[in-house]
Design a protein around this motif. Structure first.
Motif, PDB file in Angstrom:
ATOM      1  N   GLY A 115     -16.497  -2.294  -7.173  1.00  0.00           N
ATOM      2  CA  GLY A 115     -16.912  -2.493  -5.782  1.00  0.00           C
ATOM      3  C   GLY A 115     -17.046  -0.951  -5.380  1.00  0.00           C
ATOM      4  N   MET A 116     -17.839  -1.054  -4.184  1.00  0.00           N
ATOM      5  CA  MET A 116     -18.344   0.449  -3.491  1.00  0.00           C
ATOM      6  C   MET A 116     -16.876   0.957  -3.017  1.00  0.00           C
ATOM      7  SD  MET A 116     -21.505   0.186  -3.493  1.00  0.00           S
ATOM      8  CE  MET A 116     -23.181  -0.273  -2.704  1.00  0.00           C
ATOM      9  N   SER A 117     -16.972   2.269  -2.716  1.00  0.00           N
ATOM     10  CA  SER A 117     -16.038   3.080  -2.096  1.00  0.00           C
ATOM     11  C   SER A 117     -15.488   2.242  -0.768  1.00  0.00           C
ATOM     12  CB  SER A 117     -16.505   4.520  -2.117  1.00  0.00           C
ATOM     13  OG  SER A 117     -15.421   5.234  -1.263  1.00  0.00           O
ATOM     14  N   GLY A 118     -14.145   2.235  -0.803  1.00  0.00           N
ATOM     15  CA  GLY A 118     -13.538   1.508   0.573  1.00  0.00           C
ATOM     16  C   GLY A 118     -13.599   0.307   0.246  1.00  0.00           C
ATOM     17  N   ALA A 119     -14.059  -0.532  -0.820  1.00  0.00           N
ATOM     18  CA  ALA A 119     -14.167  -2.145  -0.717  1.00  0.00           C
ATOM     19  C   ALA A 119     -12.658  -2.601  -0.874  1.00  0.00           C
ATOM     20  CB  ALA A 119     -14.870  -2.395  -2.282  1.00  0.00           C
ATOM     21  N   GLY A 120     -11.631  -1.774  -1.249  1.00  0.00           N
ATOM     22  CA  GLY A 120     -10.360  -2.359  -1.304  1.00  0.00           C
ATOM     23  C   GLY A 120      -9.498  -2.273  -2.719  1.00  0.00           C
ATOM     24  N   LYS A 121     -10.500  -1.671  -3.644  1.00  0.00           N
ATOM     25  CA  LYS A 121     -10.070  -1.633  -5.144  1.00  0.00           C
ATOM     26  C   LYS A 121      -8.719  -1.103  -5.329  1.00  0.00           C
ATOM     27  CE  LYS A 121     -13.503   0.654  -6.578  1.00  0.00           C
ATOM     28  NZ  LYS A 121     -14.068   0.727  -5.042  1.00  0.00           N
ATOM     29  N   SER A 122      -8.609   0.064  -4.873  1.00  0.00           N
ATOM     30  CA  SER A 122      -7.265   0.603  -5.307  1.00  0.00           C
ATOM     31  C   SER A 122      -6.026   0.058  -4.374  1.00  0.00           C
ATOM     32  CB  SER A 122      -7.093   2.183  -4.696  1.00  0.00           C
ATOM     33  OG  SER A 122      -8.072   2.812  -5.318  1.00  0.00           O
ATOM     34  N   VAL A 129      -8.083  -4.649   7.433  1.00  0.00           N
ATOM     35  CA  VAL A 129      -8.088  -5.782   6.088  1.00  0.00           C
ATOM     36  C   VAL A 129      -8.515  -5.060   4.950  1.00  0.00           C
ATOM     37  CG1 VAL A 129      -8.213  -8.064   5.797  1.00  0.00           C
ATOM     38  CG2 VAL A 129      -8.281  -7.749   7.998  1.00  0.00           C
ATOM     39  N   ALA A 130      -7.808  -4.572   4.124  1.00  0.00           N
ATOM     40  CA  ALA A 130      -8.205  -3.852   3.027  1.00  0.00           C
ATOM     41  C   ALA A 130      -8.575  -4.855   1.807  1.00  0.00           C
ATOM     42  CB  ALA A 130      -7.211  -2.692   2.448  1.00  0.00           C
ATOM     43  N   VAL A 131      -7.607  -6.035   1.742  1.00  0.00           N
ATOM     44  CA  VAL A 131      -7.821  -6.918   0.917  1.00  0.00           C
ATOM     45  C   VAL A 131      -7.775  -8.221   1.568  1.00  0.00           C
ATOM     46  CG1 VAL A 131      -6.880  -8.269  -1.217  1.00  0.00           C
ATOM     47  CG2 VAL A 131      -6.629  -5.692  -1.004  1.00  0.00           C
TER      48      VAL A 131
HETATM   49  N1  LIG Z   1      -2.246   3.303   3.429  1.00  0.00           N
HETATM   50  C1  LIG Z   1      -3.278   3.089   4.335  1.00  0.00           C
HETATM   51  N2  LIG Z   1      -3.309   3.004   5.498  1.00  0.00           N
HETATM   52  C2  LIG Z   1      -4.271   2.383   6.256  1.00  0.00           C
HETATM   53  N3  LIG Z   1      -5.387   2.110   5.729  1.00  0.00           N
HETATM   54  C3  LIG Z   1      -5.633   2.162   4.175  1.00  0.00           C
HETATM   55  C4  LIG Z   1      -4.559   2.701   3.658  1.00  0.00           C
HETATM   56  N4  LIG Z   1      -5.000   2.433   2.251  1.00  0.00           N
HETATM   57  C5  LIG Z   1      -6.268   2.159   2.433  1.00  0.00           C
HETATM   58  N5  LIG Z   1      -6.755   1.983   3.324  1.00  0.00           N
HETATM   59  C6  LIG Z   1      -8.059   1.542   3.975  1.00  0.00           C
HETATM   60  O1  LIG Z   1      -8.257   0.255   3.239  1.00  0.00           O
HETATM   61  C7  LIG Z   1      -9.648   0.044   2.995  1.00  0.00           C
HETATM   62  C8  LIG Z   1      -9.802   0.030   1.394  1.00  0.00           C
HETATM   63  O2  LIG Z   1      -9.210   1.214   0.648  1.00  0.00           O
HETATM   64  P1  LIG Z   1      -9.176   1.642  -0.731  1.00  0.00           P
HETATM   65  O3  LIG Z   1      -8.276   0.389  -1.238  1.00  0.00           O
HETATM   66  O4  LIG Z   1      -8.729   2.979  -1.200  1.00  0.00           O
HETATM   67  O5  LIG Z   1     -10.573   1.363  -1.519  1.00  0.00           O
HETATM   68  P2  LIG Z   1     -11.391   1.583  -2.796  1.00  0.00           P
HETATM   69  O6  LIG Z   1     -10.358   1.985  -3.773  1.00  0.00           O
HETATM   70  O7  LIG Z   1     -12.297   0.475  -3.062  1.00  0.00           O
HETATM   71  O8  LIG Z   1     -12.375   2.744  -2.502  1.00  0.00           O
HETATM   72  C9  LIG Z   1     -10.181   1.572   3.357  1.00  0.00           C
HETATM   73  O9  LIG Z   1     -10.794   1.107   4.506  1.00  0.00           O
HETATM   74  C10 LIG Z   1      -9.028   2.060   3.470  1.00  0.00           C
HETATM   75  O10 LIG Z   1      -9.408   3.212   4.660  1.00  0.00           O
END
Ligand SMILES: Nc1ncnc2c1ncn2[C@@H]1O[C@H](COP(=O)(O)OP(=O)(O)O)[C@@H](O)[C@H]1O
Ligand SMILES: [Mg+2]
Length: 341
Positions: A44-51, A25-27
């Motif tokens: 947010g921290m790395s992996g928080a779901g920002k991107s 659940v990324a978001v």
């Molecule tokens: N295409 C994808 N398929 C599966 N998991 C994904 C995908 N893109 C991102 N994730 C997962 O979603 C979570 C959030 O990632 P991301 O949005 O890149 O975080 P941030 O930009 O905050 O570092 C992470 O656990 C990442 O591994």
């Protein structure tokens, strides 16, 4: 701005990545609004779901649940043609610049105009105009390899502006830059926000970036919206543990709590007081001392900005005296401990 009008409305947005073996659940059920003309931060921290979240803002990522409404239109409801034309209003820049290395600066800037079928003369005029906006006119014929990181990002900004977008999404746009170049790019973003009436959305893991230019900020933690509000307010009194984590490491590389077992407080300098006299006056007025464990303050025209972590005296009565003094002068003392390491 006098009236707040949203350019983005997010209603219960979730994004779930699911395959045979795993479910992320990324978001997670995120709702908030971004107003027209503001510089809005998402941190947010790395992996928080920002991107992932930011990619739902131009529908590079389809939402699993909820709605993203851009300028009155629900992105998920647009057909391909509508989506293509709407995306022209939403520009994006990245950490890695994404410039074509075999093309010169001007050719990079006009690329979106070329793809949109704008005639050569017209697009080159526009390209030069955009290079002027980012202060790189004289670099038109130069290749990206000859530019600094900050200049490369400015070229990417010129390219992003070429289509006259309403919004600029910046995903970790300064994360690959040194502090000086970061400053330069942030200043430019602030300038174009004002002069071009462009809404700027800054995604970063660094509180220092948010603190410098954003009006409001949303804090994302494990895909959820942990806190949202005015940057000044969140910086001086973070409420969620995610916000506390993000605000505190902005201090120093080292962890000040490794040096003490005593009670520690964080003092925020928000421009109302000078940094040096605060500590000197404490001693003068109360006869009590605090130890400065870590300070990240700067003086602008004689007033202090930033924060300090101080170690309090051991004696409980002394602690109370010191705390009262800091409260009295409006320093927003907040107890910090190993818990928020
Ligand atoms: N295409 C994808 N398929 C599966 N998991 C994904 C995908 N893109 C991102 N994730 C997962 O979603 C979570 C959030 O990632 P991301 O949005 O890149 O975080 P941030 O930009 O905050 O570092 C992470 O656990 C990442 O591994
Ligand atoms: Mg990211």
């Amino acid at each position: 701005m006098s009236k707040k009008e949203p350019i983005y409305i997010l209603n219960n947005v979730s994004k779930i990545f699911q395959d045979k073996n795993s479910r992320t659940v990324a978001v997670d059920d995120v709702s908030f609004e971004i107003n027209k003309g503001e510089i809005f931060g998402i941190i947010g921290m790395s992996g928080a779901g920002k991107s992932t979240l930011v990619r739902t803002l131009n529908r590079l990522e389809e939402v699993s649940e909820g709605q993203v409404i851009f300028d009155g239109k629900e992105l998920g409801k647009l057909n391909n043609k509508e989506l293509r034309s709407t995306r022209k209003e939403i520009a994006m820049i990245f950490q890695g610049f994404n410039l074509l290395l075999q093309k010169n600066v001007l050719a990079n800037v006009v690329l979106p105009l070329k793809l949109a079928g704008i005639p050569k003369k017209e697009r080159e005029e526009k390209g030069l105009e955009m290079l002027k906006v980012v202060g790189l006119e004289e670099k038109a014929k130069v290749y990206p390899a000859q530019l600094s990181g900050g200049q490369k990002q400015r070229v990417a900004i010129a390219r992003a502006l070429a289509m006259n977008p309403k919004v600029l999404l910046c995903d970790e746009a300064t994360s690959a830059l040194d502090p000086k170049m970061t400053e330069e790019v942030l200043k430019l973003l602030q300038e174009i926000n004002e002069t071009l009436d462009l809404t700027v959305i800054i995604i970063t893991h660094e509180m220092s970036v948010i603190e410098k230019i954003c009006d409001r900020v949303a804090i994302i933690d494990h895909g959820k919206l942990a806190e949202i509000g005015d940057v000044k307010e969140i910086f001086s009194s973070p409420k969620s543990s995610a916000a506390k984590h993000l605000v505190l490491p902005a201090l120093t590389g080292e962890n000040p709590f490794d040096m003490t077992d005593k009670k520690c407080y964080r003092l925020v300098f928000d421009g109302r007081s000078a940094t040096e006299p605060v500590i000197a006056n404490l001693v003068k007025e109360t006869g009590k001392y605090v130890n400065i464990l870590s300070a990240n303050t700067r003086s602008v025209g004689g007033v202090g900005y930033g924060q300090m972590i101080v170690e309090f005296p051991e004696d409980i009565k002394d602690q109370r005296v010191v705390l009262e003094y800091f409260n009295k002068i409006g320093m927003n003392p907040m107890e910090v401990s190993k818990a928020v390491k």
